[in-house]
Motif scaffolding. Structure first.
Motif, short mmCIF file in Angstrom:
data_model
loop_
_atom_site.label_atom_id
_atom_site.label_comp_id
_atom_site.label_asym_id
_atom_site.label_seq_id
_atom_site.Cartn_x
_atom_site.Cartn_y
_atom_site.Cartn_z
N LEU A 3 -19.34 -1.22 3.53
CA LEU A 3 -20.37 -0.29 3.05
C LEU A 3 -20.53 0.90 3.99
O LEU A 3 -20.57 2.06 3.55
CB LEU A 3 -21.70 -1.03 2.91
N HIS A 4 -20.59 0.65 5.28
CA HIS A 4 -20.84 1.75 6.22
C HIS A 4 -19.64 2.69 6.32
O HIS A 4 -19.81 3.89 6.56
CB HIS A 4 -21.22 1.20 7.58
N ASN A 5 -18.44 2.17 6.12
CA ASN A 5 -17.29 3.08 6.17
C ASN A 5 -17.11 3.86 4.88
O ASN A 5 -16.49 4.91 4.89
CB ASN A 5 -16.04 2.31 6.58
N CYS A 6 -17.68 3.39 3.79
CA CYS A 6 -17.76 4.24 2.60
C CYS A 6 -18.70 5.41 2.85
O CYS A 6 -18.40 6.56 2.48
CB CYS A 6 -18.25 3.42 1.40
N ILE A 7 -19.83 5.15 3.50
CA ILE A 7 -20.75 6.24 3.86
C ILE A 7 -20.04 7.21 4.80
O ILE A 7 -20.12 8.44 4.63
CB ILE A 7 -22.02 5.68 4.53
N PHE A 8 -19.34 6.68 5.79
CA PHE A 8 -18.61 7.54 6.73
C PHE A 8 -17.60 8.43 6.01
O PHE A 8 -17.49 9.62 6.30
CB PHE A 8 -17.89 6.68 7.77
N LEU A 9 -16.87 7.86 5.05
CA LEU A 9 -15.87 8.65 4.33
C LEU A 9 -16.49 9.84 3.62
O LEU A 9 -15.97 10.95 3.67
CB LEU A 9 -15.15 7.76 3.31
N LEU A 10 -17.60 9.59 2.96
CA LEU A 10 -18.27 10.70 2.27
C LEU A 10 -18.74 11.74 3.28
O LEU A 10 -18.50 12.94 3.12
CB LEU A 10 -19.46 10.22 1.46
N ASN A 11 -19.41 11.29 4.35
CA ASN A 11 -19.96 12.23 5.32
C ASN A 11 -18.87 13.05 6.00
O ASN A 11 -18.99 14.27 6.13
CB ASN A 11 -20.77 11.47 6.37
N ALA A 12 -17.82 12.38 6.44
CA ALA A 12 -16.75 13.08 7.15
C ALA A 12 -16.03 14.06 6.24
O ALA A 12 -15.74 15.19 6.61
CB ALA A 12 -15.76 12.06 7.73
N GLY A 13 -15.74 13.63 5.02
CA GLY A 13 -15.01 14.50 4.10
C GLY A 13 -15.85 15.63 3.56
O GLY A 13 -15.34 16.72 3.30
N HIS A 14 -17.16 15.40 3.41
CA HIS A 14 -18.03 16.42 2.84
C HIS A 14 -18.36 17.52 3.85
O HIS A 14 -18.12 18.70 3.61
CB HIS A 14 -19.32 15.78 2.34
N GLU A 15 -18.90 17.13 4.99
CA GLU A 15 -19.42 18.12 5.94
C GLU A 15 -18.33 19.03 6.47
O GLU A 15 -18.45 20.25 6.47
CB GLU A 15 -20.12 17.40 7.10
N THR A 16 -17.25 18.45 6.97
CA THR A 16 -16.23 19.26 7.62
C THR A 16 -15.52 20.18 6.64
O THR A 16 -15.24 21.34 6.96
CB THR A 16 -15.21 18.36 8.33
N THR A 17 -15.24 19.70 5.44
CA THR A 17 -14.52 20.54 4.47
C THR A 17 -15.43 21.64 3.92
O THR A 17 -14.99 22.77 3.71
CB THR A 17 -13.94 19.69 3.35
N THR A 18 -16.69 21.31 3.67
CA THR A 18 -17.64 22.34 3.25
C THR A 18 -17.69 23.45 4.28
O THR A 18 -17.66 24.65 3.95
CB THR A 18 -19.05 21.73 3.06
N ASN A 19 -17.78 23.07 5.56
CA ASN A 19 -17.84 24.07 6.62
C ASN A 19 -16.55 24.87 6.73
O ASN A 19 -16.58 26.08 6.96
CB ASN A 19 -18.16 23.41 7.96
N LEU A 20 -15.41 24.20 6.58
CA LEU A 20 -14.13 24.91 6.63
C LEU A 20 -14.08 26.00 5.57
O LEU A 20 -13.73 27.16 5.85
CB LEU A 20 -12.97 23.92 6.43
N ILE A 21 -14.44 25.68 4.34
CA ILE A 21 -14.36 26.65 3.25
C ILE A 21 -15.39 27.76 3.44
O ILE A 21 -15.08 28.95 3.33
CB ILE A 21 -14.55 25.95 1.89
N GLY A 22 -16.63 27.39 3.75
CA GLY A 22 -17.67 28.39 3.96
C GLY A 22 -17.40 29.28 5.15
O GLY A 22 -17.50 30.52 5.06
N ASN A 23 -17.02 28.69 6.27
CA ASN A 23 -16.72 29.48 7.47
C ASN A 23 -15.53 30.41 7.23
O ASN A 23 -15.54 31.57 7.65
CB ASN A 23 -16.41 28.57 8.65
N GLY A 24 -14.50 29.90 6.56
CA GLY A 24 -13.32 30.72 6.32
C GLY A 24 -13.62 31.93 5.47
O GLY A 24 -13.20 33.05 5.78
N LEU A 25 -14.37 31.74 4.39
CA LEU A 25 -14.70 32.87 3.51
C LEU A 25 -15.64 33.85 4.20
O LEU A 25 -15.55 35.06 3.99
CB LEU A 25 -15.30 32.35 2.21
N GLU A 26 -16.53 33.36 5.07
CA GLU A 26 -17.40 34.26 5.83
C GLU A 26 -16.60 35.05 6.85
O GLU A 26 -16.83 36.25 7.06
CB GLU A 26 -18.50 33.46 6.52
#
Length: 405
Positions: A237-260
């Protein structure tokens, strides 16, 4: 020009001001030049040189990722403590090895390549919606929507049930900051509790109707390895949470930071428009220049040489990825954005055995999202005030309004 030594002398990770959250890089430069191994008031060390971070990431015998000792006083006996001390990223072997092997099996190159058509279709739908409105919040309407769908698909979360995922992720990761307010801790604990409740039901459904273990990460984690290796229910259960958190936060920031960054450096935007084939090196440069994850942590478990000095067992280390990725000893003219930069061995995905298991997928998402947005809207520009995330560990935006018409 030498950086102001007063910025290094006065640095306190537990007392950061608005100027730091807006632009931490002058402080990082001062630390690198004047106090690259900065001893903080609590006795921990803050490291800013690329060579020091790279060596520590690789030496897993001397430097541990286990956070039980560090997080016990921070979180107490709480859902946040249980979560962060069970997830992949904050553990050493054998737990780290078991979980990573199971996750990596569903993120093989063939599986990631099979995701590409769906990613193009998703990005196309999002771009159509942006075009229809003529403006957008690059985070809410675009960058954050992509990894939520990708990780939701990997875990087999029904589309209609994905609404709370981003909020849970932001609350849990927000509680990883150096200083956690009671309010932030309460939000994080509530998010872990709610997320676990949801996942128990999802896991029960998947046990009853398994998916394809070659592409469905949740099925793979449930079934384990052919040799009988299994995760406990809490680990699952906790590593499912980790997967979502790790994949969501870093990729969102990569796309947003890159376009900015492409708005901030129009000459590099023009260069990328003229040479779309540079998108691969551009993604690496966005990761280096504005690393999604700015801080990492380790604990010395043996007498160690740290940055030229001695470190006693038990010494806590903060590894400043954001500073290391602007280290002039490693990168020529590091404060210049160069979408064609090569070589570019940044540490945005950490290093050693803990190097991000999902980095190939994150790169693919970044290439497709940023490349398609730029080609569709080559003249996009700001349409209001951008709002930074206000966090030291993760660097990105909460809101980034743009006009595309």
């Amino acid at each position: 020009m030498t950086a102001d030594p007063a910025l290094a002398e006065g640095f306190d990770l537990r007392r950061l001001d608005a100027a730091f959250y807006a632009d931490p890089f002058p402080v990082y430069r001062a630390l690198r030049e004047h106090q690259p191994v900065k001893r903080l008031a609590d006795g921990s060390l803050f490291l800013t040189r690329w060579t020091d971070l790279d060596r520590i990431y690789r030496d897993t015998r001397t430097f541990s990722s286990d956070k039980h000792e560090e997080f016990r006083p921070k979180y107490g006996a709480s859902p946040l403590y249980e979560h962060h001390t069970t997830s992949l990223v904050f553990n050493d072997p054998p737990l780290h090895t078991r979980v990573r092997r199971l996750i990596a099996g569903a993120l093989m190159p063939r599986a990631i390549a099979a995701m590409e058509p769906g990613l193009h279709a998703l990005v196309g739908r999002l771009l159509d919606a942006v075009a229809e409105r003529g403006e957008a919040d690059l985070i809410e309407d675009f960058a954050a929507a992509i990894p939520i769908e990708v990780i939701g698909n990997l875990l087999g979360v029904p589309v209609e049930e994905r609404g709370p995922l981003r909020g849970w992720s932001l609350a849990i990761l927000g509680a990883l900051e150096p200083v956690v307010t009671p309010e932030a801790a309460a939000r994080g604990n509530a998010a872990v509790t709610e997320f676990l409740g949801y996942l128990r039901g999802l896991v029960a459904r998947r046990r009853a109707r398994p998916g394809d273990a070659s592409t469905d990460v949740l099925t793979r984690l449930i079934e384990g390895e052919a040799d009988g290796e299994r995760l406990t229910e809490a680990e699952l259960l906790h590593n499912c949470i980790f997967l979502l958190n790790a994949g969501h936060e870093t990729t969102t920031n990569l796309i947003g930071n890159g376009l900015e960054l492409l708005m901030r450096f129009p000459e590099e935007r023009a260069r990328l428009l003229a040479e779309p084939g540079l998108i691969g090196t551009a993604i690496e440069e966005f990761l280096r220049y504005e690393s999604s994850n700015q801080l990492g942590n380790r604990r010395a478990v043996a007498e160690a040489e740290i940055g030229g000095g001695a470190g006693a067992p038990g010494t806590l280390l903060t590894l400043c990825i954001g500073a290391a990725n602007r280290d002039p000893a490693r990168f020529e003219d590091p404060d210049r954005l160069d979408v064609g930069r090569q070589p570019n061995r940044h540490l945005a995905f950490a290093g050693g055995p803990h190097m991000c298991a999902g980095m190939t997928l994150a790169r693919l998402e970044g290439r497709i999202a940023i490349g398609a947005f730029l080609q569709r809207f080559p003249d996009y520009g700001p349409a209001g005030k951008a709002v930074r995330g206000g966090r030291a560990r993760f660097r990105g935006f909460l809101s980034l309004p743009v006009r595309v018409a």
